[in-house]
Design a protein around this motif. Structure first.
Motif, PDB file in Angstrom:
ATOM      1  N   MET A   1      37.007   9.110  31.847  1.00 38.82           N
ATOM      2  CA  MET A   1      36.778   8.033  32.805  1.00 38.82           C
ATOM      3  C   MET A   1      36.190   8.598  34.095  1.00 38.82           C
ATOM      4  SD  MET A   1      40.103   5.547  32.333  1.00 38.82           S
ATOM      5  CE  MET A   1      41.298   6.895  32.248  1.00 38.82           C
ATOM      6  N   THR A   2      35.284   7.828  34.697  1.00 40.36           N
ATOM      7  CA  THR A   2      34.609   8.262  35.909  1.00 40.36           C
ATOM      8  C   THR A   2      35.498   8.039  37.126  1.00 40.36           C
ATOM      9  OG1 THR A   2      32.472   7.674  34.949  1.00 40.36           O
ATOM     10  CG2 THR A   2      32.561   7.973  37.336  1.00 40.36           C
ATOM     11  N   SER A   3      35.648   9.071  37.942  1.00 32.38           N
ATOM     12  CA  SER A   3      36.431   8.951  39.171  1.00 32.38           C
ATOM     13  C   SER A   3      35.577   8.322  40.259  1.00 32.38           C
ATOM     14  CB  SER A   3      36.925  10.328  39.617  1.00 32.38           C
ATOM     15  OG  SER A   3      37.583  10.236  40.859  1.00 32.38           O
ATOM     16  N   ILE A   4      36.123   7.311  40.937  1.00 31.19           N
ATOM     17  CA  ILE A   4      35.397   6.674  42.030  1.00 31.19           C
ATOM     18  C   ILE A   4      36.024   7.005  43.377  1.00 31.19           C
ATOM     19  CG2 ILE A   4      36.674   4.471  42.042  1.00 31.19           C
ATOM     20  CD1 ILE A   4      33.903   3.092  42.325  1.00 31.19           C
ATOM     21  N   LEU A   5      37.330   7.334  43.363  1.00 35.65           N
ATOM     22  CA  LEU A   5      38.065   7.770  44.545  1.00 35.65           C
ATOM     23  C   LEU A   5      38.903   8.969  44.152  1.00 35.65           C
ATOM     24  CD1 LEU A   5      39.437   4.481  46.161  1.00 35.65           C
ATOM     25  CD2 LEU A   5      38.144   6.225  47.394  1.00 35.65           C
ATOM     26  N   SER A   6      38.890  10.004  44.963  1.00 32.87           N
ATOM     27  CA  SER A   6      39.654  11.202  44.661  1.00 32.87           C
ATOM     28  C   SER A   6      40.341  11.718  45.920  1.00 32.87           C
ATOM     29  CB  SER A   6      38.739  12.284  44.085  1.00 32.87           C
ATOM     30  OG  SER A   6      39.456  13.478  43.841  1.00 32.87           O
ATOM     31  N   LEU A   7      41.648  11.919  45.835  1.00 31.37           N
ATOM     32  CA  LEU A   7      42.410  12.486  46.938  1.00 31.37           C
ATOM     33  C   LEU A   7      43.023  13.798  46.464  1.00 31.37           C
ATOM     34  CD1 LEU A   7      42.836   9.155  47.000  1.00 31.37           C
ATOM     35  CD2 LEU A   7      44.118   9.747  49.053  1.00 31.37           C
ATOM     36  N   LYS A   8      42.823  14.844  47.240  1.00 31.13           N
ATOM     37  CA  LYS A   8      43.373  16.163  46.900  1.00 31.13           C
ATOM     38  C   LYS A   8      44.193  16.665  48.071  1.00 31.13           C
ATOM     39  CE  LYS A   8      39.592  17.343  43.734  1.00 31.13           C
ATOM     40  NZ  LYS A   8      38.479  18.284  43.436  1.00 31.13           N
ATOM     41  N   ASP A   9      45.514  16.719  47.869  1.00 29.32           N
ATOM     42  CA  ASP A   9      46.444  17.195  48.903  1.00 29.32           C
ATOM     43  C   ASP A   9      46.257  16.454  50.220  1.00 29.32           C
ATOM     44  OD1 ASP A   9      47.662  19.152  47.238  1.00 29.32           O
ATOM     45  OD2 ASP A   9      45.959  20.479  47.579  1.00 29.32           O
ATOM     46  N   ALA A  10      45.956  15.151  50.146  1.00 26.11           N
ATOM     47  CA  ALA A  10      45.706  14.367  51.356  1.00 26.11           C
ATOM     48  C   ALA A  10      46.997  14.158  52.138  1.00 26.11           C
ATOM     49  CB  ALA A  10      45.080  13.017  50.994  1.00 26.11           C
ATOM     50  N   GLY A  26      50.574  15.493  51.235  1.00 23.56           N
ATOM     51  CA  GLY A  26      49.847  16.108  50.139  1.00 23.56           C
ATOM     52  C   GLY A  26      49.689  15.235  48.904  1.00 23.56           C
ATOM     53  N   ILE A  27      49.037  14.089  49.084  1.00 19.84           N
ATOM     54  CA  ILE A  27      48.813  13.150  47.976  1.00 19.84           C
ATOM     55  C   ILE A  27      47.596  13.589  47.156  1.00 19.84           C
ATOM     56  CG2 ILE A  27      48.212  10.783  47.350  1.00 19.84           C
ATOM     57  CD1 ILE A  27      50.994  10.905  48.442  1.00 19.84           C
ATOM     58  N   THR A  28      47.786  13.720  45.852  1.00 15.63           N
ATOM     59  CA  THR A  28      46.685  13.996  44.927  1.00 15.63           C
ATOM     60  C   THR A  28      46.613  12.852  43.927  1.00 15.63           C
ATOM     61  OG1 THR A  28      46.824  16.395  45.176  1.00 15.63           O
ATOM     62  CG2 THR A  28      45.798  15.564  43.165  1.00 15.63           C
ATOM     63  N   LEU A  29      45.458  12.188  43.871  1.00  9.18           N
ATOM     64  CA  LEU A  29      45.333  10.975  43.065  1.00  9.18           C
ATOM     65  C   LEU A  29      43.876  10.732  42.721  1.00  9.18           C
ATOM     66  CD1 LEU A  29      46.688   8.319  41.957  1.00  9.18           C
ATOM     67  CD2 LEU A  29      46.204   7.324  44.213  1.00  9.18           C
ATOM     68  N   GLU A  30      43.619  10.345  41.479  1.00  6.61           N
ATOM     69  CA  GLU A  30      42.283   9.947  41.035  1.00  6.61           C
ATOM     70  C   GLU A  30      42.297   8.445  40.730  1.00  6.61           C
ATOM     71  OE1 GLU A  30      39.526  11.858  40.649  1.00  6.61           O
ATOM     72  OE2 GLU A  30      40.518  13.724  41.268  1.00  6.61           O
ATOM     73  N   VAL A  31      41.325   7.727  41.272  1.00  2.81           N
ATOM     74  CA  VAL A  31      41.147   6.314  40.968  1.00  2.81           C
ATOM     75  C   VAL A  31      39.871   6.187  40.153  1.00  2.81           C
ATOM     76  CG1 VAL A  31      40.879   3.985  41.881  1.00  2.81           C
ATOM     77  CG2 VAL A  31      42.279   5.664  43.120  1.00  2.81           C
ATOM     78  N   HIS A  32      39.969   5.578  38.987  1.00  2.44           N
ATOM     79  CA  HIS A  32      38.847   5.519  38.067  1.00  2.44           C
ATOM     80  C   HIS A  32      37.996   4.277  38.293  1.00  2.44           C
ATOM     81  CE1 HIS A  32      42.095   7.748  35.741  1.00  2.44           C
ATOM     82  NE2 HIS A  32      41.221   8.653  36.140  1.00  2.44           N
ATOM     83  N   LYS A  33      36.723   4.434  38.051  1.00  5.32           N
ATOM     84  CA  LYS A  33      35.778   3.332  38.235  1.00  5.32           C
ATOM     85  C   LYS A  33      36.166   2.141  37.368  1.00  5.32           C
ATOM     86  CE  LYS A  33      30.845   2.224  38.201  1.00  5.32           C
ATOM     87  NZ  LYS A  33      29.471   2.723  38.001  1.00  5.32           N
ATOM     88  N   GLY A  34      36.262   0.970  38.003  1.00  7.31           N
ATOM     89  CA  GLY A  34      36.536  -0.260  37.284  1.00  7.31           C
ATOM     90  C   GLY A  34      37.995  -0.550  37.022  1.00  7.31           C
ATOM     91  N   GLU A  35      38.905   0.330  37.423  1.00 13.11           N
ATOM     92  CA  GLU A  35      40.314   0.072  37.149  1.00 13.11           C
ATOM     93  C   GLU A  35      40.940  -0.799  38.236  1.00 13.11           C
ATOM     94  OE1 GLU A  35      43.520   2.957  37.200  1.00 13.11           O
ATOM     95  OE2 GLU A  35      42.422   4.238  38.596  1.00 13.11           O
ATOM     96  N   THR A  36      42.121  -1.307  37.940  1.00 11.41           N
ATOM     97  CA  THR A  36      42.925  -2.027  38.923  1.00 11.41           C
ATOM     98  C   THR A  36      44.191  -1.212  39.135  1.00 11.41           C
ATOM     99  OG1 THR A  36      43.873  -3.377  37.143  1.00 11.41           O
ATOM    100  CG2 THR A  36      42.006  -4.295  38.354  1.00 11.41           C
ATOM    101  N   THR A 195      36.192  -1.987  41.383  1.00 13.11           N
ATOM    102  CA  THR A 195      37.424  -1.199  41.356  1.00 13.11           C
ATOM    103  C   THR A 195      38.366  -1.785  42.395  1.00 13.11           C
ATOM    104  OG1 THR A 195      36.220   0.789  40.713  1.00 13.11           O
ATOM    105  CG2 THR A 195      38.423   1.096  41.633  1.00 13.11           C
ATOM    106  N   LEU A 196      39.571  -2.153  41.973  1.00 17.62           N
ATOM    107  CA  LEU A 196      40.514  -2.834  42.852  1.00 17.62           C
ATOM    108  C   LEU A 196      41.737  -1.961  43.075  1.00 17.62           C
ATOM    109  CD1 LEU A 196      41.616  -5.358  44.343  1.00 17.62           C
ATOM    110  CD2 LEU A 196      42.418  -6.194  42.112  1.00 17.62           C
ATOM    111  N   VAL A 197      42.017  -1.665  44.337  1.00 19.56           N
ATOM    112  CA  VAL A 197      43.238  -0.947  44.722  1.00 19.56           C
ATOM    113  C   VAL A 197      43.992  -1.847  45.690  1.00 19.56           C
ATOM    114  CG1 VAL A 197      44.246   1.124  45.731  1.00 19.56           C
ATOM    115  CG2 VAL A 197      42.066   1.272  44.510  1.00 19.56           C
TER     116      VAL A 197
END
Length: 228
Positions: A1-10, A26-36, A195-197
């Motif tokens: 899946m394509t990552s549209i938002l990426s946080l690394k140790d934020a 230190g938030i690490t999280l990937e948000v994928h394109k088109g996901e909710t 993509t909905l967050v």
């Protein structure tokens, strides 16, 4: 899946009268394109702060945040504003409409700022899409809370953003009105592939998302598929 938002140790820390307050650790999280994706957790857990970092509305004090392969942490305020205008829509709990502008003008404003010559026509189409085409000449004070949130949603969706961020979009609404806003949010996602967050205290709203991330004390406690 394509990552549209990426946080690394934020990380996020803010100064207050009581001193430095550590909000996110230190938030690490990937948000994928088109996901909710739903961000849930108790009050004070950092949900809204995390959403603001994703939109570049708060500056991370540590780590890196990337959206659409662009490093938000390295952008100037002007560059961030242009990037948001082109790629993101934001919906707030308290609507944040401009009180001296009509519903139509509120929706048209981001389009005009982006240089769209057909801003008014597109704004009318967006108001029609949320069922408020007949209320375009009304000011926010003349609209109910639910109507104001629908205008806010139309404004956020008008530039056809790839990413839509929603902070407690139903928090100030009664249950039936909140359900209308929920349906509009997910209808937009389904029709446009946005993509909905969203940040929510509503379990019903969270369970409509494809993934739920739970925060506690500024950390990710767990992340699961909503159906799990």
């Amino acid at each position: 899946m394509t990552s549209i938002l990426s946080l690394k140790d934020a990380a996020l820390a803010l100064d207050s009268n009581a001193g430095r307050v550590e909000i996110l650790h230190g938030i690490t999280l990937e948000v994928h394109k088109g996901e909710t994706l739903a961000l849930v957790g108790p009050s004070g857990s950092g949900k809204s702060s995390l959403l603001m970092l994703m939109g570049g509305l708060e500056r991370a004090t540590g780590g890196q945040i990337t959206a659409l392969d662009q490093n938000l942490s390295a952008m100037s305020e002007d560059a961030l504003a242009r990037f948001r205008r082109a790629n993101m829509g934001v919906v707030f709990q308290n609507f944040h409409l401009i009180p001296t502008m009509t519903a139509l003008e509120n929706v048209a404003t981001p389009l005009e700022l982006a240089g769209h010559r057909d801003a008014m026509e597109r704004a009318r189409a967006e108001l029609d899409a949320v069922g408020l085409g007949h209320r375009g000449d009304h000011y926010p004070s003349q609209l109910s809370g639910g109507e104001q949130q629908r205008v806010a949603l139309a404004r956020a969706s008008a530039p056809s953003p790839q990413i839509l961020l929603a902070d407690e979009p139903t928090g100030n609404l009664d249950q039936s009105t909140g359900e209308i806003i929920m349906d509009l949010l997910f209808d937009m996602h389904a029709k446009r592939g946005t993509t909905l967050v969203l940040v929510t205290h509503s379990n019903a709203l969270a369970q409509r998302c494809s993934r739920v991330v739970r925060l506690r004390d500024g950390l990710i406690a767990d992340a699961t598929d909503a159906a799990a």
